[in-house]
Design an enzyme around this catalytic site. Structure first.
Site, PDB file in Angstrom:
ATOM      1  N   CYS A 245     -72.894  14.003  -3.803  1.00  0.00           N
ATOM      2  CA  CYS A 245     -72.373  14.110  -2.431  1.00  0.00           C
ATOM      3  C   CYS A 245     -72.276  12.692  -1.882  1.00  0.00           C
ATOM      4  O   CYS A 245     -72.287  11.732  -2.655  1.00  0.00           O
ATOM      5  CB  CYS A 245     -73.217  15.056  -1.575  1.00  0.00           C
ATOM      6  SG  CYS A 245     -74.894  14.510  -1.238  1.00  0.00           S
TER       7      CYS A 245
ATOM      8  N   HIS B  64     -90.915  12.114 -17.727  1.00  0.00           N
ATOM      9  CA  HIS B  64     -92.192  12.543 -17.143  1.00  0.00           C
ATOM     10  C   HIS B  64     -92.099  13.880 -16.410  1.00  0.00           C
ATOM     11  O   HIS B  64     -93.050  14.649 -16.402  1.00  0.00           O
ATOM     12  CB  HIS B  64     -92.702  11.493 -16.142  1.00  0.00           C
ATOM     13  CG  HIS B  64     -93.170  10.223 -16.787  1.00  0.00           C
ATOM     14  ND1 HIS B  64     -94.071   9.372 -16.190  1.00  0.00           N
ATOM     15  CD2 HIS B  64     -92.859   9.650 -17.973  1.00  0.00           C
ATOM     16  CE1 HIS B  64     -94.303   8.333 -16.973  1.00  0.00           C
ATOM     17  NE2 HIS B  64     -93.556   8.465 -18.069  1.00  0.00           N
TER      18      HIS B  64
HETATM   19  C1  RB5 Z   1     -70.399  14.770   3.774  1.00  0.00           C
HETATM   20  O1  RB5 Z   1     -69.696  14.069   4.751  1.00  0.00           O
HETATM   21  C2  RB5 Z   1     -71.829  14.281   3.626  1.00  0.00           C
HETATM   22  O2  RB5 Z   1     -72.566  14.626   4.752  1.00  0.00           O
HETATM   23  C3  RB5 Z   1     -72.429  14.854   2.362  1.00  0.00           C
HETATM   24  O3  RB5 Z   1     -71.634  14.516   1.271  1.00  0.00           O
HETATM   25  C4  RB5 Z   1     -73.813  14.353   1.964  1.00  0.00           C
HETATM   26  O4  RB5 Z   1     -73.912  12.967   2.103  1.00  0.00           O
HETATM   27  C5  RB5 Z   1     -74.963  15.060   2.478  1.00  0.00           C
HETATM   28  O5  RB5 Z   1     -76.101  14.749   2.097  1.00  0.00           O
END
Ligand code: RB5
Length: 148
Positions: A67, A100
């Site tokens: 993300c 680990h």
């Molecule tokens: C998306 O904009 C962002 O909030 C997501 O990808 C992430 O960073 C959340 O942890």
């Protein structure tokens, strides 16, 4: 036999996912669990949960979930029983987490690191093996008890 892995990303990690698939597809079997295309309004749990479940069910051996920061991905993946996800932005943690802690899911933040470092981190994660040492098994057993 090639390692079979799942990969998933929301919009924050979409470009990095596509790049990693290109770079890794010759050396591992990759199950791309989305997003299928860039969608600025998608939500990371919708992409991360199927990848985490694929690890938990044994459909794949490991997963890489991306993300923007890697934080949301790691938080949600660790909600799935049997998944041990770590957010790693260095190669030491990426292999030591497997050796680990039997980490089976690597989380990355595409807004934090570049593609070259990400590739090296994924390689370190995929090449590492759990030690099987008594002290590591003992600690994992304590995690397993928490999940029961
Ligand atoms: C998306 O904009 C962002 O909030 C997501 O990808 C992430 O960073 C959340 O942890």
């Amino acid at each position: 036999m090639k390692l079979r892995i799942a990969i998933a990303a929301d919009h924050g990690g979409f470009d990095l996912k596509q790049e990693l698939i290109q770079r890794l597809s010759e050396v591992v079997d990759i199950v791309d669990m989305g997003a299928e295309s860039f969608d600025s309004s998608d939500d990371y749990p919708d992409l991360a949960i199927p990848a985490a479940r694929a690890v938990a069910s044994g459909e794949v051996q490991r997963a890489v979930v991306i993300c923007g920061s890697g934080v949301g991905a790691s938080v949600v993946c660790n909600k799935v029983k049997g998944v041990r996800a770590g957010l790693c932005h260095d190669t030491y943690s990426a292999h030591q987490g497997v050796e680990h802690d039997d980490m089976n899911t690597l989380c990355l933040g595409a807004r934090v690191i570049g593609v070259e470092l990400a590739t090296e981190i994924v390689a370190a994660f995929l090449m590492a093996q759990f030690s099987g040492e008594e002290r590591h098994l003992r600690r994992l057993e304590k995690l397993n008890q928490l999940e029961e």
